[in-house]
Design an enzyme around this catalytic site. Structure first.
Site, mmCIF file in Angstrom:
data_model
loop_
_atom_site.group_PDB
_atom_site.id
_atom_site.type_symbol
_atom_site.label_atom_id
_atom_site.label_comp_id
_atom_site.label_asym_id
_atom_site.label_seq_id
_atom_site.Cartn_x
_atom_site.Cartn_y
_atom_site.Cartn_z
ATOM 1 C CB ALA A 36 -0.931 -0.013 1.213
ATOM 2 C CG HIS A 37 3.859 2.182 3.050
ATOM 3 N ND1 HIS A 37 3.986 1.058 3.825
ATOM 4 C CD2 HIS A 37 3.493 3.176 3.886
ATOM 5 C CE1 HIS A 37 3.718 1.358 5.083
ATOM 6 N NE2 HIS A 37 3.404 2.628 5.150
#
Ligand code: PAF
Length: 283
Positions: A36-37
């Site tokens: 997700a980062h």
């Protein structure tokens, strides 16, 4: 990718980029990067000439009994991942670089709205730590755009409000939540979930979605809905922190005629506190 540990050297290189007319995108993180980062970085990459990412585990946003010392620090792996998705500059300061005068006397940025409810109610001082460090990072990087994940919905709403209130002139972009196959939102803290708990933790997301479906089907009995959803989570064996049906912009409890609604929840596993949210636009 170049890595900087000092504010002055990062500033020097970014001043040159800015003078050359480059648009700068920024992704602040605390490291231990997961998919997700990396999506945040890819999003910043798609709309900017230069992408800066920061990794700093910010002591100011952790309470005394929280997991600051346990928070995973994985700089080598993180650097490789950032390089792979096209980050140009990594800023990785230490505590002394960010807080040379110590934490106690550090000037703070206080956003009085939205910070003492939901996660703020069980983490006193947390959002003050976030707004203070994000302001410092914004002042250091001076980005055109900064990208934050919708998973930390309250953080995103508070930062949007801070940027508006303090005329910061930075575009805030919200990146969608990335989920595991069963709906569990990706988080650095998922590493603390035990294998016994793992099949059950997606109940948080299932219950939030259940409330969303009920609202979309026309129900507006908010108290009953959140009570029923809270019991679903507790029956799956977890202690609930909160489950609230809120106005998406102000995070105040939803009113009968609100259209933009966000349902936010937080629960405790044995070793972690997990948060999630889902939003809906009602007719
Ligand atoms: O969301 C996070 O990782 C942190 O709260 C942030 C925005 C990097 C500030 O420390």
């Amino acid at each position: 990718m170049q890595t900087f540990h000092h504010i002055n050297s990062l500033r020097a290189v970014l001043t040159k980029e800015r003078a050359a007319g480059k648009r700068i995108g920024f992704v602040p993180t605390m490291g231990n990067l997961h998919g997700a980062h990396l999506e945040l970085v890819k999003l910043a990459r798609s709309t900017n000439d230069i992408v800066v990412c920061s990794i700093f585990v910010n002591g100011l946003q952790f309470g005394l009994n929280e997991d600051w010392d346990k928070y995973p620090r994985t700089l080598l792996e993180d650097s490789q991942k950032l390089e792979n998705v096209g980050c140009d500059y990594l800023f990785n300061p230490d505590d002394n670089e960010m807080y040379p005068n110590g934490l106690d006397t550090q000037s703070r940025v206080i956003c009085p709205t939205m910070t003492d409810v939901l996660c703020g109610a069980s983490r006193p001082g947390h959002f003050e730590g976030v707004t203070t460090v994000v302001t410092k990072l914004f002042n250091i990087v001076q980005p055109d755009e900064a990208v934050f994940g919708i998973k930390d919905y309250q953080q995103l709403a508070v930062i949007r409000r801070m940027v508006e209130d303090l005329c910061m002139g930075i575009e805030i972009t919200a990146a969608p939540i990335h989920r595991e196959a069963d709906g569990l939102a990706m988080s650095s803290r998922n590493g603390f979930i035990t294998s016994e708990e793992r099949p059950r933790v997606s109940q948080l997301n299932q219950s939030l979605n259940w409330v969303k479906e009920q609202l979309e089907a026309g129900r507006r009995d908010f108290a009953t809905l959140s009570g029923d959803a809270s019991r679903q989570i507790e029956n799956s064996g977890f202690k609930l922190d909160y489950l609230s049906i809120c106005n998406s912009k102000t995070l105040a409890p939803a009113a009968h005629d609100d259209k933009a609604i966000t349902i936010l929840g937080a629960m405790f596993t044995a070793g972690a506190r997990l948060i999630d949210n889902v939003s809906t636009e009602l007719e």
